[in-house]
Write a protein that holds these residues in place. Structure first.
Motif, PDB file in Angstrom:
ATOM      1  N   SER A 134       0.868  -1.183  -0.151  1.00  0.00           N
ATOM      2  CA  SER A 134      -0.149   0.032  -0.098  1.00  0.00           C
ATOM      3  C   SER A 134       0.706   1.243   0.015  1.00  0.00           C
ATOM      4  CB  SER A 134      -0.818  -0.091   1.273  1.00  0.00           C
ATOM      5  OG  SER A 134      -1.844  -1.073   1.506  1.00  0.00           O
ATOM      6  N   ILE A 135       1.904   1.419   0.850  1.00  0.00           N
ATOM      7  CA  ILE A 135       2.924   2.519   0.873  1.00  0.00           C
ATOM      8  C   ILE A 135       3.670   2.555  -0.436  1.00  0.00           C
ATOM      9  CG2 ILE A 135       4.928   3.265   2.021  1.00  0.00           C
ATOM     10  CD1 ILE A 135       3.910   1.970   4.763  1.00  0.00           C
ATOM     11  N   GLY A 136       3.812   1.461  -0.973  1.00  0.00           N
ATOM     12  CA  GLY A 136       4.472   1.400  -2.296  1.00  0.00           C
ATOM     13  C   GLY A 136       3.863   1.831  -3.423  1.00  0.00           C
ATOM     14  N   ILE A 137       2.314   1.529  -3.591  1.00  0.00           N
ATOM     15  CA  ILE A 137       1.515   2.209  -4.450  1.00  0.00           C
ATOM     16  C   ILE A 137       1.434   3.649  -4.314  1.00  0.00           C
ATOM     17  CG2 ILE A 137      -0.821   2.457  -5.151  1.00  0.00           C
ATOM     18  CD1 ILE A 137      -1.204  -0.521  -4.412  1.00  0.00           C
ATOM     19  N   ALA A 138       1.264   4.259  -2.882  1.00  0.00           N
ATOM     20  CA  ALA A 138       1.219   5.697  -2.788  1.00  0.00           C
ATOM     21  C   ALA A 138       2.567   6.405  -3.283  1.00  0.00           C
ATOM     22  CB  ALA A 138       1.095   5.904  -1.384  1.00  0.00           C
ATOM     23  N   ALA A 139       3.591   5.695  -2.894  1.00  0.00           N
ATOM     24  CA  ALA A 139       5.079   6.238  -3.485  1.00  0.00           C
ATOM     25  C   ALA A 139       5.183   6.539  -4.713  1.00  0.00           C
ATOM     26  CB  ALA A 139       6.108   5.618  -2.802  1.00  0.00           C
ATOM     27  N   ALA A 140       4.856   5.338  -5.572  1.00  0.00           N
ATOM     28  CA  ALA A 140       4.597   5.324  -6.879  1.00  0.00           C
ATOM     29  C   ALA A 140       3.720   6.280  -7.490  1.00  0.00           C
ATOM     30  CB  ALA A 140       4.450   3.826  -7.516  1.00  0.00           C
ATOM     31  N   SER A 165       8.550   1.691   2.196  1.00  0.00           N
ATOM     32  CA  SER A 165       8.636   0.909   0.689  1.00  0.00           C
ATOM     33  C   SER A 165       9.339   1.956  -0.029  1.00  0.00           C
ATOM     34  CB  SER A 165       7.356   0.844   0.182  1.00  0.00           C
ATOM     35  OG  SER A 165       6.685  -0.397   1.139  1.00  0.00           O
ATOM     36  N   THR A 166      10.019   1.438  -1.055  1.00  0.00           N
ATOM     37  CA  THR A 166      11.001   2.226  -1.736  1.00  0.00           C
ATOM     38  C   THR A 166      11.221   1.416  -3.218  1.00  0.00           C
ATOM     39  OG1 THR A 166      12.911   3.761  -2.094  1.00  0.00           O
ATOM     40  CG2 THR A 166      13.181   2.046  -1.034  1.00  0.00           C
ATOM     41  N   PHE A 167      11.416   2.302  -4.368  1.00  0.00           N
ATOM     42  CA  PHE A 167      11.983   1.469  -5.481  1.00  0.00           C
ATOM     43  C   PHE A 167      12.890   2.609  -6.539  1.00  0.00           C
ATOM     44  CE2 PHE A 167       8.056   3.565  -6.689  1.00  0.00           C
ATOM     45  CZ  PHE A 167       8.455   3.975  -8.103  1.00  0.00           C
ATOM     46  N   ASN A 168      13.828   1.806  -6.737  1.00  0.00           N
ATOM     47  CA  ASN A 168      14.595   2.672  -7.828  1.00  0.00           C
ATOM     48  C   ASN A 168      14.727   2.044  -9.103  1.00  0.00           C
ATOM     49  OD1 ASN A 168      15.371   5.061  -6.284  1.00  0.00           O
ATOM     50  ND2 ASN A 168      16.648   3.636  -5.001  1.00  0.00           N
ATOM     51  N   TYR A 169      14.995   2.748 -10.107  1.00  0.00           N
ATOM     52  CA  TYR A 169      15.216   2.202 -11.464  1.00  0.00           C
ATOM     53  C   TYR A 169      16.155   3.329 -11.977  1.00  0.00           C
ATOM     54  CZ  TYR A 169      11.446   5.616 -12.859  1.00  0.00           C
ATOM     55  OH  TYR A 169      10.968   6.680 -13.094  1.00  0.00           O
ATOM     56  N   SER A 170      17.021   2.948 -13.164  1.00  0.00           N
ATOM     57  CA  SER A 170      17.777   3.801 -13.935  1.00  0.00           C
ATOM     58  C   SER A 170      17.964   2.921 -15.318  1.00  0.00           C
ATOM     59  CB  SER A 170      18.975   3.738 -13.390  1.00  0.00           C
ATOM     60  OG  SER A 170      19.741   2.880 -13.340  1.00  0.00           O
ATOM     61  N   LEU A 171      17.882   3.680 -16.308  1.00  0.00           N
ATOM     62  CA  LEU A 171      17.906   3.334 -17.734  1.00  0.00           C
ATOM     63  C   LEU A 171      18.877   3.941 -18.552  1.00  0.00           C
ATOM     64  CD1 LEU A 171      16.762   1.060 -19.332  1.00  0.00           C
ATOM     65  CD2 LEU A 171      14.938   2.483 -20.134  1.00  0.00           C
ATOM     66  N   PHE A 172      19.974   3.599 -19.120  1.00  0.00           N
ATOM     67  CA  PHE A 172      20.724   4.498 -19.736  1.00  0.00           C
ATOM     68  C   PHE A 172      21.403   5.851 -19.039  1.00  0.00           C
ATOM     69  CE2 PHE A 172      18.132   2.125 -22.816  1.00  0.00           C
ATOM     70  CZ  PHE A 172      19.072   1.365 -23.181  1.00  0.00           C
ATOM     71  N   GLN A 173      21.776   5.589 -17.922  1.00  0.00           N
ATOM     72  CA  GLN A 173      22.351   6.740 -17.347  1.00  0.00           C
ATOM     73  C   GLN A 173      23.961   6.523 -16.850  1.00  0.00           C
ATOM     74  OE1 GLN A 173      20.230   7.618 -13.640  1.00  0.00           O
ATOM     75  NE2 GLN A 173      18.337   7.944 -14.829  1.00  0.00           N
ATOM     76  N   PRO A 174      24.759   7.022 -17.887  1.00  0.00           N
ATOM     77  CA  PRO A 174      26.216   6.623 -17.946  1.00  0.00           C
ATOM     78  C   PRO A 174      27.060   6.966 -16.613  1.00  0.00           C
ATOM     79  CG  PRO A 174      25.637   8.368 -19.312  1.00  0.00           C
ATOM     80  CD  PRO A 174      24.543   8.026 -18.695  1.00  0.00           C
ATOM     81  N   ASN A 175      26.483   8.044 -15.620  1.00  0.00           N
ATOM     82  CA  ASN A 175      27.013   8.210 -14.540  1.00  0.00           C
ATOM     83  C   ASN A 175      26.636   7.200 -13.423  1.00  0.00           C
ATOM     84  OD1 ASN A 175      24.286   9.044 -14.196  1.00  0.00           O
ATOM     85  ND2 ASN A 175      24.596  10.880 -13.044  1.00  0.00           N
ATOM     86  N   GLN A 176      25.929   6.293 -13.462  1.00  0.00           N
ATOM     87  CA  GLN A 176      25.541   5.309 -12.465  1.00  0.00           C
ATOM     88  C   GLN A 176      26.812   4.321 -12.147  1.00  0.00           C
ATOM     89  OE1 GLN A 176      22.903   4.867 -10.497  1.00  0.00           O
ATOM     90  NE2 GLN A 176      22.099   7.227 -11.437  1.00  0.00           N
TER      91      GLN A 176
END
Length: 150
Positions: A18-24, A113-124
């Motif tokens: 539930s907290i994850g849905i709210a954060a998203a 709850s937390t989530f992270n994603y990255s896509l094509f970020q050369p500084n990661q």
């Protein structure tokens, strides 16, 4: 699985989802890029699955441990690179990771709850990690599902 364990994991799964849905939803409303919308909606779907799994655990439905086990296994890996990154936690996490170049050992924990994603970020940076808490919950669910099987 003992009833108190089932209830605790059920509450954590339901509440974390539930907290994850709210954060998203909060993140979704601040984004302008449609690709980011897709990621946020995908994570919302995963958290909705967690709500469903938590309700099934709390109701003591048959096979609830198996579906919840899959949900918690999705929270075990954490990884990142300049191409792709992923992290998901629901309710609580204790994560240990190793970052490469520069070599560094990291630890992190959070109630929530937390989530992270990255896509094509050369500084990661390149890193790989494990959510130790999710491993423990998955182990309890796997063990509990085997004990309750006929």
């Amino acid at each position: 699985m003992k009833i108190w364990q089932r209830r605790a994991i059920g509450i954590l799964t339901l509440g974390g989802g539930s907290i994850g849905i709210a954060a998203a939803i909060t993140l979704l409303l601040t984004r302008t890029n449609p690709i980011e919308w897709i990621f946020c909606i995908a994570f919302m779907a995963v958290y909705a699955w967690g709500v469903w799994c938590g309700v099934r655990l709390l109701e003591g439905q048959l096979g609830a441990e198996r579906s919840s086990l899959r949900y918690w296994l999705a929270q075990v890996p954490a990884f990142g690179s300049p191409l792709l990154g992923y992290f998901l936690s629901s309710g609580f996490h204790t994560t240990v990771s190793v970052q490469f170049a520069p070599l560094k050992l990291n630890g992190n924990f959070l109630l929530g709850s937390t989530f992270n994603y990255s896509l094509f970020q050369p500084n990661q940076p390149w890193f790989i990690g494990v959510n130790v808490f999710a491993v423990a919950v998955a182990w309890l669910l796997a063990r509990g599902g085997q004990q309750s099987a006929p």
